[in-house]
Scaffold this active site. Sequence first.
Site, PDB file in Angstrom:
ATOM      1  N   ARG A 112       0.837  -1.193   0.000  1.00 47.39           N
ATOM      2  CA  ARG A 112       0.000   0.000   0.000  1.00 47.39           C
ATOM      3  C   ARG A 112       0.876   1.249   0.000  1.00 47.39           C
ATOM      4  NH1 ARG A 112      -4.390   1.099   4.702  1.00 47.39           N
ATOM      5  NH2 ARG A 112      -2.482   1.236   5.931  1.00 47.39           N
ATOM      6  N   THR A 116      -0.916   7.622  -1.042  1.00 49.36           N
ATOM      7  CA  THR A 116      -2.213   7.524  -1.723  1.00 49.36           C
ATOM      8  C   THR A 116      -3.117   6.441  -1.138  1.00 49.36           C
ATOM      9  OG1 THR A 116      -1.423   5.891  -3.331  1.00 49.36           O
ATOM     10  CG2 THR A 116      -1.072   8.234  -3.858  1.00 49.36           C
ATOM     11  N   ASP A 208      -0.832  -3.278  12.829  1.00 47.51           N
ATOM     12  CA  ASP A 208      -0.398  -3.734  11.512  1.00 47.51           C
ATOM     13  C   ASP A 208      -0.163  -5.242  11.576  1.00 47.51           C
ATOM     14  OD1 ASP A 208       1.580  -4.511   9.385  1.00 47.51           O
ATOM     15  OD2 ASP A 208       1.317  -2.413   8.826  1.00 47.51           O
ATOM     16  N   ASP A 211       3.389  -6.509  10.459  1.00 44.51           N
ATOM     17  CA  ASP A 211       4.443  -6.218  11.426  1.00 44.51           C
ATOM     18  C   ASP A 211       4.337  -7.117  12.646  1.00 44.51           C
ATOM     19  OD1 ASP A 211       5.599  -4.279   9.866  1.00 44.51           O
ATOM     20  OD2 ASP A 211       4.613  -2.604  10.872  1.00 44.51           O
TER      21      ASP A 211
END
Length: 217
Positions: A112, A116, A208, A211
């Site tokens: 990602r 944006t 996340d 992670d």
Amino acid sequence: MTEPAAMHDDGVVVVTHPLVQHKLTLMRERETPTGVFRHLARELSLLLGYEAMRDLPLETVEIDTPLEHMQARRLAGKKLCLISILRAGNGILDGLLDLVPSARVGYVGMYRDPETLEPVEYYLKLPEELDNRVSLVVDPMLATGHSAVAAIDRLKQAGCSNMVFVCLLAAPEGVARLRAAHPDVRIVTCAIDRGLDDHGYIRPGLGDAGDRLFGTR
């Protein structure tokens, strides 16, 4: 009265089984270490897999048990395909392979863009004859939905026509985007959270997933 193990609503299945919700809570906790988080993801993928594979086709075959001859049911057609959206999808992939070791495996590499929030493809490797296989597309988080939609767009271009999207957590925005773009793709998840923050993270979420699965930042 005990609630059902899964709630179905317009192509979205939320697995509400007590074990699923318990393990998801453990994953949400900030202090859960990487190894435990990874193990929980593997266990949850097994439980999600049973619901995601509920409609797999069966055929009747004749077999011999130790006691007698019988007609029994087994999976029909081409082997199931599991498609991981890299990298975090591998945290679910391993558990599903425990459930269906004979499944074929494909990978879609997406990241990602932090500015944006749009997905960028960097890798694609898929099994043959996707048009004749049921495919489970796996990614722990359905947040904005951009990566999921882009991955499924790409898979349909490659001939994949029968897909289920499997994730640990979803945001309403991601569910809406995926359902609008691909209403034929069923979504199976543990929970639909409140929504997204300004950075595109699911709230309250679990952080996340990539992670936390791999011990990175």
